[in-house]
Design a protein around this motif. Structure first.
Motif, short mmCIF file in Angstrom:
data_model
loop_
_atom_site.label_atom_id
_atom_site.label_comp_id
_atom_site.label_asym_id
_atom_site.label_seq_id
_atom_site.Cartn_x
_atom_site.Cartn_y
_atom_site.Cartn_z
N LEU A 1 68.90 71.47 70.66
CA LEU A 1 69.35 72.41 71.69
C LEU A 1 70.77 72.90 71.46
O LEU A 1 71.23 73.81 72.15
N LYS A 2 71.45 72.32 70.50
CA LYS A 2 72.78 72.83 70.13
C LYS A 2 72.65 74.12 69.34
O LYS A 2 73.57 74.95 69.31
N TYR A 3 71.49 74.31 68.71
CA TYR A 3 71.30 75.46 67.83
C TYR A 3 70.20 76.42 68.28
O TYR A 3 70.11 77.54 67.78
N VAL A 4 69.35 75.97 69.20
CA VAL A 4 68.24 76.79 69.68
C VAL A 4 68.21 76.75 71.20
O VAL A 4 68.24 75.67 71.79
N THR A 5 68.16 77.92 71.83
CA THR A 5 68.05 78.00 73.29
C THR A 5 66.58 78.19 73.66
O THR A 5 65.99 79.23 73.36
N LEU B 1 60.03 80.17 65.92
CA LEU B 1 60.79 79.29 65.03
C LEU B 1 60.05 77.99 64.73
O LEU B 1 59.44 77.41 65.63
N PHE B 2 60.10 77.57 63.49
CA PHE B 2 59.71 76.23 63.10
C PHE B 2 60.98 75.43 62.90
O PHE B 2 61.85 75.82 62.11
N ILE B 3 61.10 74.31 63.60
CA ILE B 3 62.31 73.50 63.58
C ILE B 3 61.98 72.13 62.99
O ILE B 3 61.22 71.36 63.58
N ALA B 4 62.52 71.86 61.81
CA ALA B 4 62.27 70.58 61.13
C ALA B 4 63.50 69.71 61.25
O ALA B 4 64.60 70.11 60.84
N VAL C 1 64.35 81.19 56.09
CA VAL C 1 65.29 80.21 56.64
C VAL C 1 66.32 80.93 57.49
O VAL C 1 67.05 81.80 57.01
N ALA C 2 66.37 80.58 58.77
CA ALA C 2 67.34 81.18 59.69
C ALA C 2 68.63 80.37 59.72
O ALA C 2 69.72 80.92 59.85
N LYS C 3 68.50 79.04 59.60
CA LYS C 3 69.68 78.18 59.65
C LYS C 3 69.34 76.83 59.06
O LYS C 3 68.23 76.32 59.25
N ALA C 4 70.27 76.26 58.33
CA ALA C 4 70.13 74.89 57.85
C ALA C 4 71.48 74.21 58.05
O ALA C 4 72.48 74.64 57.46
N SER D 1 70.00 66.37 59.54
CA SER D 1 70.02 67.81 59.31
C SER D 1 68.90 68.48 60.09
O SER D 1 67.94 67.83 60.54
N LEU D 2 69.06 69.77 60.24
CA LEU D 2 68.12 70.58 60.99
C LEU D 2 67.84 71.83 60.17
O LEU D 2 68.78 72.52 59.74
N ILE D 3 66.56 72.10 59.93
CA ILE D 3 66.18 73.32 59.21
C ILE D 3 65.39 74.19 60.17
O ILE D 3 64.37 73.77 60.72
N ILE D 4 65.88 75.40 60.39
CA ILE D 4 65.24 76.32 61.33
C ILE D 4 64.69 77.50 60.54
O ILE D 4 65.43 78.22 59.86
N ILE D 5 63.37 77.68 60.61
CA ILE D 5 62.68 78.73 59.86
C ILE D 5 62.09 79.74 60.84
O ILE D 5 61.33 79.36 61.74
#
Length: 236
Positions: A63-67, A168-171, A195-198, A210-214
């Motif tokens: 939740l720090k990176y995705v609302t 989003l897929f959040i790994a 990849v939107a954010k890693a 780590s967090l991978i957001i696709i």
């Protein structure tokens, strides 16, 4: 069971302000996790402070990176002990969460936590690749989450077919993600993602995560997902 101040203070750093009701739900969750773990293999982490940091705070770092908004749909793949889906639902009880696992006993645990906490969620006893072929679920979710389930290149084929375009897929992963990102580059592209954010970060105890957001940018071709044996032995 858990230290309320520890959980409240650490989640404030993420931007969450848990009320007493939320803290009590996490406490009940932790108590049931330890009790169920005596006869169902849910976690190797059973010390209260470790549960708070390594399970609850780690899950909530999403939740720090995705609302995530009210009523958005989330599918939690390979839920196991409920991470990260249950902490995300406790933090936002109006999320529409589907907990998916192929092990019925683990889903029994999740049902128990939902019932005892007064939370509403869906529990699905199914393999993710079968769900991805089901038109009632395929490309129907705003988010897919997975934590400690599989390497990213295979995980993408389980998750991305379930995510709608724009979703989003959040790994949630351990440290040193660059090798996984490199190995998964083709799978991400073929399945309609980018990849939107890693990001790499440290938990309060110093553990690296780590967090991978696709982001899903195009439809997944209909031939995916394949059968699990092919996904695992011949990743894209």
């Amino acid at each position: 069971m858990i230290n309320y101040d520890l959980l409240k203070n650490e989640t404030k750093k993420i931007g969450l302000d848990l009320d007493t009701y939320g803290l009590e739900r996490f406490d009940s969750y932790a108590e049931r996790l330890v009790r169920w773990n005596e006869h169902v293999n849910l976690t190797a982490i059973t010390e209260p402070d470790d549960i708070v940091i390594k399970h609850f705070v780690d899950s909530l770092c999403v939740l720090k990176y995705v609302t995530m908004k009210k009523n958005e749909k989330l599918v939690d793949i390979g839920s196991g002990g409920g991470f990260p889906g249950l902490p995300l639902l406790i933090a936002n009880p109006q999320l529409d969460v589907n907990f998916v696992d192929s092990v019925g006993k683990k889903l029994g645990f999740i049902k128990d936590v939902l019932r005892s906490s007064g939370l509403i969620g869906t529990v699905t006893h199914e393999r993710a690749e079968e769900l991805g072929k089901n038109n009632s679920h395929r490309e129907k979710y705003d988010y897919a989450t997975a934590r400690a389930v599989a390497p990213l290149n295979t995980l993408c084929e389980y998750a991305l077919p379930l995510v709608k375009q724009g979703g989003l897929f959040i790994a949630l992963k351990g440290p040193d993600i660059q090798a996984e990102l490199n190995a998964a580059a083709n799978a991400i592209k073929v399945l309609g993602g980018e990849v939107a954010k890693a990001v790499e970060y440290k938990l309060p105890n110093g553990d690296n995560r780590s967090l991978i957001i696709i982001r899903k940018i195009s439809h997944t071709p209909t031939k995916y997902p394949r059968k699990s044996k092919k996904i695992d032995t011949r990743p894209l």
